[in-house]
Design a protein around this motif. Structure first.
Motif, PDB file in Angstrom:
ATOM      1  N   ARG A 285      58.644  13.903  13.954  1.00  0.00           N
ATOM      2  CA  ARG A 285      57.496  13.337  13.242  1.00  0.00           C
ATOM      3  C   ARG A 285      57.647  13.551  11.733  1.00  0.00           C
ATOM      4  O   ARG A 285      58.168  14.561  11.264  1.00  0.00           O
ATOM      5  N   LEU A 286      57.135  12.570  10.983  1.00  0.00           N
ATOM      6  CA  LEU A 286      57.124  12.649   9.526  1.00  0.00           C
ATOM      7  C   LEU A 286      55.914  13.434   9.036  1.00  0.00           C
ATOM      8  O   LEU A 286      54.886  13.510   9.715  1.00  0.00           O
ATOM      9  N   THR A 287      56.034  14.005   7.847  1.00  0.00           N
ATOM     10  CA  THR A 287      54.888  14.608   7.183  1.00  0.00           C
ATOM     11  C   THR A 287      54.002  13.484   6.640  1.00  0.00           C
ATOM     12  O   THR A 287      54.509  12.566   5.995  1.00  0.00           O
TER      13      THR A 287
ATOM     14  N   GLY B 115      46.308  12.884   5.131  1.00  0.00           N
ATOM     15  CA  GLY B 115      46.277  12.856   6.585  1.00  0.00           C
ATOM     16  C   GLY B 115      46.885  14.097   7.208  1.00  0.00           C
ATOM     17  O   GLY B 115      46.853  14.273   8.428  1.00  0.00           O
ATOM     18  N   GLU B 116      47.431  14.985   6.362  1.00  0.00           N
ATOM     19  CA  GLU B 116      47.983  16.240   6.861  1.00  0.00           C
ATOM     20  C   GLU B 116      46.834  17.193   7.161  1.00  0.00           C
ATOM     21  O   GLU B 116      46.022  17.495   6.290  1.00  0.00           O
TER      22      GLU B 116
ATOM     23  N   SER C  18      50.733  11.087  10.776  1.00  0.00           N
ATOM     24  CA  SER C  18      51.227  12.148  11.654  1.00  0.00           C
ATOM     25  C   SER C  18      51.861  11.597  12.923  1.00  0.00           C
ATOM     26  O   SER C  18      52.535  12.326  13.660  1.00  0.00           O
ATOM     27  N   GLN C  19      51.668  10.320  13.198  1.00  0.00           N
ATOM     28  CA  GLN C  19      52.258   9.695  14.386  1.00  0.00           C
ATOM     29  C   GLN C  19      53.566   8.983  14.080  1.00  0.00           C
ATOM     30  O   GLN C  19      54.278   8.570  15.001  1.00  0.00           O
TER      31      GLN C  19
END
Length: 516
Positions: free
Chosen positions: A313-315, A270-271, A303-304
């Motif tokens: 935000r987290l990776t 999702g990155e 990403s949210q």
């Protein structure tokens, strides 16, 4: 003559003497002297309430004194308010119901753990192992229609001898990690490799070559490594999904393993973009040894998603799952390739995670184990492999990696404290509250304890990661792991030195596993 003077208020009804709003400004919040010996204060807000906990979202602290009293300085008032808020927070106590657990693993606790996961419990004895081997042989002979011939009896004898060897090693000096499982000669074996390939772009940011040239130079180098070792199963992390307009994920796989006889599945993280492309976790298998039954993916962070209790935000993270069937025996196994939260860009989250009641890595492996259990049952042989972004025993005293780990901790701890400030209501955060030995190391290796003590997985490695030669990361010791359940590990891990070849910022790890 004695005269008594009695002063009364003009009216017994309360009246509004002061009303203020806005920021803490001395002029707009100036209140004249109030008559009488009592006053009522009412604070209100038009802000949003979450779950009715309005008092947890905002507040006003005020000190009311008699007119004749000397007004304290602003510094003294601030100090008093801090002590008041801190004492009030402590007075609330623990809101969660206390839970008491045994520190040791006695038989009652072991049986409770087995009951939770629907496992069978039996002390490891020669009689028990002989009975188990006999049962396996009996099942095999009924399914195949063949008699229990001398060769099979020899297998059972060999396994029993191996068991005795394990007992002997426990009585002497243990040179490697404890033998967690019985090495059995009865089941078929296969090899597995886990490797974080760093988007096939190691040192690419320093190269004058194009992104495509840099990537495919590394891909060709990794192809040679895979051709040399030819693992039956490969778990890749930070696998590239290609560069739009220049090359595709299919182009990468064709160069990587196109002539080696592998099939594969991918699960995007999702990155949207790392060095140059979107990333994925991938599982590859030799087509002449395994067939794919099904595959699926699990999202561990999007990403949210935010670092618990903060606005950071987290990776994005994910895991790829493949259920494979062994051609020769029909036995099946689930392989999970994953890349857990953490690393250079997220290690400073540890204080915030703790204050919010989380340990994301530990929670993520529970997600992975639950997904396998829900889809395939508790008895399914399975592997969780990949980049965990943390060592295990590499932090402890005497470890070859302790000094570097402590230096790294000293670099991130101040950032971690600053990030967690908004969660520290009523308290001051200091480094002494989150020391290297007393907190950081326990938080970092919590994921290993959850896998081992809660989920019933066993580390496949034969030696502990406090040793100098168990190195998989360019900046620390071993952070790439293989855990197994309902499988046997031969404890023969091979560290493939791809760091020295300049192919990634990780070394690959290869291991031999065996079905029961």
């Amino acid at each position: 003559v004695q005269i008594s003077l009695v002063f009364t208020l003009p009216t017994l009804q309360t009246s509004l003497m002061f009303q203020g709003s806005g920021v803490a400004d001395p002029e707009s919040w100036r209140c004249n002297d109030l008559p009488g010996c009592r006053a009522e204060f009412e604070f209100c807000t038009d802000g949003d309430s979450v779950g009715g906990a309005l008092g947890q979202l905002w507040g006003v602290w005020a000190l009311v004194l008699p007119k004749a009293t000397t007004v304290p300085s602003r510094q003294k008032l601030d100090a008093l308010s801090e002590r008041w808020v801190a004492a009030s927070a402590k007075a609330q106590g623990l809101r969660e119901e206390p839970r008491v657990e045994r520190a040791g693993w006695d038989e009652e606790r072991l049986r409770s753990l087995c009951a939770t996961h629907n496992w069978e419990f039996e002390w490891m004895t020669e009689t028990g192992e002989r009975r188990r081997l006999a049962q396996e042989k009996d099942v095999w002979s009924h399914e195949s229609g063949a008699p229990l011939v001398i060769a099979e009896a020899a297998d059972a004898a060999e396994a029993l001898q191996a068991f005795r060897g394990c007992q002997d090693s426990c009585n002497g000096t243990v040179k490697t990690a404890e033998h967690d499982v019985l090495p059995s000669a009865t089941g078929p074996s296969f090899t597995l490799m886990t490797f974080n390939v760093e988007e096939y772009f190691h040192n690419g940011q320093k190269s004058r070559a194009s992104k495509k040239q840099t990537a495919f130079k590394n891909i060709e180098g990794i192809h040679k490594v895979l051709e040399e070792h030819l693992p039956d199963i490969i778990c890749l992390q930070e696998h590239s999904l290609g560069l739009k307009g220049q090359f595709t994920e299919e182009d990468i796989v064709a160069t990587l393993v196109g002539t080696l006889g592998y099939s594969h599945i991918v699960e995007p993280t999702g990155e949207s973009r790392a060095w140059y492309s979107s990333l994925a976790n991938s599982v590859l298998w030799k087509k002449d040894k395994f067939a794919l039954i099904r595959s699926w993916g699990v999202s561990l962070a999007t990403s949210q998603d935010l670092v618990p209790g903060t606005t950071r935000r987290l990776t994005p993270r994910s895991a790829a799952f493949a259920e494979l069937k062994h051609h020769d025996t029909g036995k099946t196994v689930v392989i999970c390739s994953t890349h857990l939260t953490g690393g250079r860009f997220e290690d400073e989250n540890f204080v915030a995670e703790h204050l919010a009641g989380h340990n994301l890595r530990a929670e993520q492996v529970e997600q992975l184990a639950l997904s396998i259990r829900e889809k395939c049952g508790a008895s399914k042989p399975c592997v969780i492999a990949g980049d965990f972004n943390t060592m295990n025993r590499g932090y402890e005293k005497g470890s070859h990696w302790r000094r570097e780990a402590e230096e790294y901790y000293n670099k991130v701890v101040d950032k971690a404290l600053r990030l967690a400030l908004e969660l520290a209501v009523g308290r001051t955060l200091t480094k002494e509250d989150f020391t290297f030995d007393g907190f950081f190391t326990c938080f970092q290796n919590r994921v290993h304890k959850v896998l081992d003590q809660k989920l019933g997985y066993v580390c496949a490695y034969g030696q502990a990661d406090n040793a100098a030669d168990l190195k998989t990361s360019a900046i620390s010791g071993c952070i790439d792991w293989i855990y197994v359940r309902n499988l046997l590990s031969m404890k023969d891990e091979c560290i493939v030195d791809t760091l020295a070849k300049g192919l990634s910022d990780h070394n690959a790890v290869k291991i031999t596993l065996r079905f029961h």
